[in-house]
Every structure is written in C-alpha cells, then in structure tokens.
Design a protein around this motif. Sequence first.
Motif, PDB file in Angstrom:
ATOM      1  N   GLY A   9       0.809  -1.220   0.000  1.00 43.77           N
ATOM      2  CA  GLY A   9       0.000   0.000   0.000  1.00 43.77           C
ATOM      3  C   GLY A   9       0.840   1.267   0.000  1.00 43.77           C
ATOM      4  N   LEU A  10       2.058   1.164  -0.542  1.00 41.50           N
ATOM      5  CA  LEU A  10       2.943   2.343  -0.568  1.00 41.50           C
ATOM      6  C   LEU A  10       2.863   3.041  -1.918  1.00 41.50           C
ATOM      7  CD1 LEU A  10       6.107   0.605   0.940  1.00 41.50           C
ATOM      8  CD2 LEU A  10       4.563   2.169   2.132  1.00 41.50           C
ATOM      9  N   GLU A  11       3.006   4.338  -1.877  1.00 41.28           N
ATOM     10  CA  GLU A  11       3.029   5.133  -3.108  1.00 41.28           C
ATOM     11  C   GLU A  11       4.472   5.163  -3.612  1.00 41.28           C
ATOM     12  OE1 GLU A  11       0.545   6.734  -5.574  1.00 41.28           O
ATOM     13  OE2 GLU A  11      -0.261   6.661  -3.545  1.00 41.28           O
ATOM     14  N   LEU A  12       4.657   4.866  -4.896  1.00 47.01           N
ATOM     15  CA  LEU A  12       6.008   4.861  -5.463  1.00 47.01           C
ATOM     16  C   LEU A  12       6.051   5.931  -6.543  1.00 47.01           C
ATOM     17  CD1 LEU A  12       8.618   3.107  -5.296  1.00 47.01           C
ATOM     18  CD2 LEU A  12       7.663   1.699  -7.106  1.00 47.01           C
ATOM     19  N   ALA A  13       6.847   6.968  -6.337  1.00 45.25           N
ATOM     20  CA  ALA A  13       6.848   8.068  -7.301  1.00 45.25           C
ATOM     21  C   ALA A  13       8.259   8.368  -7.781  1.00 45.25           C
ATOM     22  CB  ALA A  13       6.243   9.321  -6.660  1.00 45.25           C
ATOM     23  N   CYS A  14       8.318   8.948  -8.958  1.00 48.64           N
ATOM     24  CA  CYS A  14       9.613   9.290  -9.537  1.00 48.64           C
ATOM     25  C   CYS A  14       9.533  10.707 -10.077  1.00 48.64           C
ATOM     26  CB  CYS A  14       9.912   8.306 -10.655  1.00 48.64           C
ATOM     27  SG  CYS A  14      11.500   8.607 -11.382  1.00 48.64           S
TER      28      CYS A  14
END
Length: 199
Positions: A9-14
Amino acid sequence: LALRAHDKGLELACHVKPDVPDGVLGDPGRLRQILVNLISNAIKFTEKGEIVTRVSLESKNGGWVNLRFSVADTGIGIPEDRQEAIFHAFEQADISTTREYGGTGLGLAISSQLVDLMSGKLRLESEEGKGTTFFFNLKLKLSDIEKVEPSELSDLTNMRVLVVDDNSTNRFIQEELLTQWDMSPVVVDSAQAGMAALQ
Ligand code: ADP
C-alpha cells in the motif's frame, strides 16, 4: 518494485526535474543497480507512506552536468549511531536477535562502492520513525541528445487535462510535467473533486 510497493500500500513516485538533460553518458546498468537497491530497501523498511526517487540538476558546466539522485522514504529510519556502519559489508542497523527483517547487509556496501567508482559519494539523512533519504551526486558528460523534443508537442499546447490523484507528491509531479509540455492541467485530489471540475 511497483508490485512490492503496491502490495504494501505504498506510493512509489519518480520525480525527474524538467531541466535534467535527456541524454548523458554514463553506466546505466550500474546506476540502475544502485537505484534498485536503494528503492527496494526503502520499500522493505517502510510500512506506510511513500517512496520518492528524485533526479535534479545541480550544475551544468562546459559539456558536463552534475546530477543529484535521491531516494526518500517515510519508513522506520536509521538510528544516528548506526548511520555510518550500515555502509560496511554485513552490517545492519538493528543487530538484535529479535530483528524483524532478513537480508545480508551487502546491498549498501555494494551500492556505495559503485557510487565511489563513479566519483560520487553515497550519503544519507535519516530520522528514526520518520524516514530516510539516501542521495548521491554524479558528474556526467552531456551526450549529443541533450533534449529530445517530442515531434508533436504543438498538438498538446494549451490542451486542458484533468488529473485526479489522492497523493500530493504525484499531483505535484504530474502538474510540473504537463505544464512543461505546455498543457493546461487542472489537478484535484479526489473523484468527487474531479467530477466537480468536469462539470
Ligand atoms: P540488507 O538490506 O540486506 O540488510 P543493506 O546493505 O542493503 O543490506 O542495508 C543494510 C542495513 O541498512 C539494513 O539491514 C537496514 O538495517 C538499514 N537500511 C538500509 N536502507 C534502509 C532504509 N531505507 N530505511 C531504514 N533502514 C535501512
């Protein structure tokens, strides 16, 4: 990496800043190895929140650029008295027998050696219970393709686009990117706000 982040449930952003050149000369295989190691650690040691990978331009000089890479998490953090040791082989932050996480303690030793070999330095900032940011700078030569211009950019100019995302980091990244493409984004944080904006 996205699957593991999603499972937790983690947000992964770049977030690659718009002024970062599109083409530089370096070792993409090793750079990927370092980033994969840092991002997987970030996912492993974070239970809630987000992991953001950032690339920004620190300086540009005579055909060379200095790029800063960072991976920030909102995880368990690393106690100050272990922040140096974990860069050494077989070292882990928590050395108690009740330790919750597996692993070999080799990933950071390898990553930091790879960064050294590229004339950078892998460092970290961390606060226990708040999160950790690993970062390093690399000096890379600009390649001929400094900026790739999308061929149909003009078709997007002033085009309105509605972005609905509950994560504020993602909203920021999307707005910056779309604005960079000369589009006119409207960015909202929920389906309800999206419907209202559409109407
Ligand atoms: P491993 O993950 O196999 O134990 P690493 O060398 O990659 O080996 O990491 C060493 C230790 O550093 C980890 O065991 C953990 O204690 C600590 N660590 C690394 N990254 C993070 C992070 N993002 N948040 C908290 N602790 C971390």
